[in-house]
Design an enzyme around this catalytic site. Structure first.
Site, PDB file in Angstrom:
ATOM      1  N   ARG A  15       1.090  -1.244  -0.075  1.00 20.86           N
ATOM      2  CA  ARG A  15      -0.157  -0.253   0.292  1.00 20.86           C
ATOM      3  C   ARG A  15       0.794   0.930   0.047  1.00 20.86           C
ATOM      4  NH1 ARG A  15      -0.910   4.992   2.100  1.00 20.86           N
ATOM      5  NH2 ARG A  15      -0.432   4.061   4.028  1.00 20.86           N
ATOM      6  N   HIS A 211       7.380   4.592  12.512  1.00 13.07           N
ATOM      7  CA  HIS A 211       7.109   4.356  10.589  1.00 13.07           C
ATOM      8  C   HIS A 211       7.577   4.995  10.485  1.00 13.07           C
ATOM      9  CE1 HIS A 211       4.823   3.887   7.014  1.00 13.07           C
ATOM     10  NE2 HIS A 211       5.464   4.888   7.017  1.00 13.07           N
ATOM     11  N   HIS A 213      10.871   7.153   7.949  1.00 16.25           N
ATOM     12  CA  HIS A 213      11.580   7.581   6.755  1.00 16.25           C
ATOM     13  C   HIS A 213      13.128   6.991   6.447  1.00 16.25           C
ATOM     14  CE1 HIS A 213       7.582   7.392   3.845  1.00 16.25           C
ATOM     15  NE2 HIS A 213       7.200   7.400   4.827  1.00 16.25           N
ATOM     16  N   CYS A 244       8.561   9.606  -0.178  1.00 15.78           N
ATOM     17  CA  CYS A 244       7.367  10.694   0.542  1.00 15.78           C
ATOM     18  C   CYS A 244       7.578  12.021  -0.680  1.00 15.78           C
ATOM     19  CB  CYS A 244       7.534  11.412   1.223  1.00 15.78           C
ATOM     20  SG  CYS A 244       7.139  12.613   2.180  1.00 15.78           S
ATOM     21  N   ASN A 253      10.191   4.494   2.957  1.00 13.88           N
ATOM     22  CA  ASN A 253       9.843   3.493   3.956  1.00 13.88           C
ATOM     23  C   ASN A 253      11.330   3.375   3.846  1.00 13.88           C
ATOM     24  OD1 ASN A 253       6.975   3.924   4.686  1.00 13.88           O
ATOM     25  ND2 ASN A 253       7.193   3.395   2.479  1.00 13.88           N
TER      26      ASN A 253
END
Length: 308
Positions: A15, A211, A213, A244, A253
């Site tokens: 996703r 989470h 990056h 992003c 990520n």
């Protein structure tokens, strides 16, 4: 210092990773990737997003993908397949496709919230209240995300107290877990720990996830810093998929292979088989026509090729 004995990884590649790919990926490839990730031992795989195909064309096949994954004879009962539902319309569509767990996201930055979803933080939380009420009535679990938990591409550094307030609101509204996002990858171990400490003062650490990056190459260091504070759930993306759009040079990520390599080196259990994980990364990277972004994957595959 006592690190967790076991860590749960939430795989977000299908996703959060693929939605930033310009090349449209067929549903069959997405389904195969998800099944390979489950076979590798990942117990939570964010499967798709029920958003407008006008804004995120990569997710236009959301219902097809989710239905196929849930109906597959290769489906593993112990694996959860959460989907992103930014509003009640998305939640209803996900429900119709068979969703059993959903995710919502808010931002810790007012400017980011306005530019990303065209409303204030307070307004976004009101939207999510309807989703949470509907999910609660059907006993569907809801996971929350907080974007820009460390820094914002428009406002710069974000006050940890702001992140903590949003995280607490999501938790109190009914999210079983809140994932703290370093959306532009600007965090360092110190700033990430400040964010976690502020949030852990308002809700239990075992209800928080990280989470991160890897824009500045700090994601693995930030995970270790989070482990030091007792965090034991992290989001990661196979082959380092994603990026992003709000951060120039963002590399996406943190790669699942890199996180598993770190945790194996620390003797922390994950339940993930590295060989099958590498194969899953090769599968999707091969389809996209590039090498995995994971440094661990590249090194391990090169070593294998060299017969070491």
């Amino acid at each position: 210092m006592s690190l967790p004995q076991r860590v749960k990884l939430v795989e977000v590649g299908p996703r959060d990773g693929l939605q930033n790919e310009r090349q449209l990926v067929p549903a069959a490839i997405k389904i195969e990737l998800i099944e390979r990730l489950a076979a590798a031992g990942l117990s939570a795989i964010e499967t798709t997003s029920f958003v407008s195909s006008k804004w995120v064309p990569q997710m236009a096949d959301n219902a097809e993908v989710l239905r196929a994954v849930l109906a597959s004879p290769r489906r593993r009962s112990q694996v959860s397949y959460p989907v992103l539902t930014p509003n009640l319309k998305g939640f209803d569509a996900a429900l119709e496709a068979g969703a059993q767990e959903v995710a919502i996201f808010a931002a810790a930055s007012e400017t980011f919230s306005q530019k990303n979803i065209n409303c204030s933080i307070a307004e976004s939380l009101k939207r999510f209240a309807a989703v949470l009420d509907a999910a609660s009535a059907l006993e569907i679990r809801v996971r929350g995300y907080v974007s820009c938990g460390v820094a914002c591409p428009y406002e710069g550094a974000v006050d940890p107290a702001k992140t903590a307030r949003v995280a607490r609101q999501l938790f109190e509204m009914g999210c079983y877990e809140v994932s703290l996002g370093d959306t532009i990858g600007a965090g360092t171990p110190a700033s990430v720990q400040r964010m976690i400490e502020a949030c852990a003062a308002l809700l239990p650490i075992d209800r928080l996830a990280g989470h991160y990056h890897d824009t500045y190459g700090m994601a693995i260091a930030n995970i270790y810093a989070s482990l030091e504070l007792g965090m034991a759930v992290f989001d990661s993306s196979i082959a380092g998929l994603g990026g992003c759009p709000y951060a120039a040079g963002a590399t996406g990520n943190v790669a699942t292979e890199d996180v598993v390599y770190l945790l194996q080196g620390l003797d922390i259990e994950t339940g993930v088989d590295m060989e099958q994980l590498l194969a899953a990364g090769q599968f999707i990277a091969g389809y996209l026509g590039r090498e995995p972004a994971s440094k661990a994957a590249r090194a391990l595959l090169a070593r294998r090729g060299a017969g070491c």
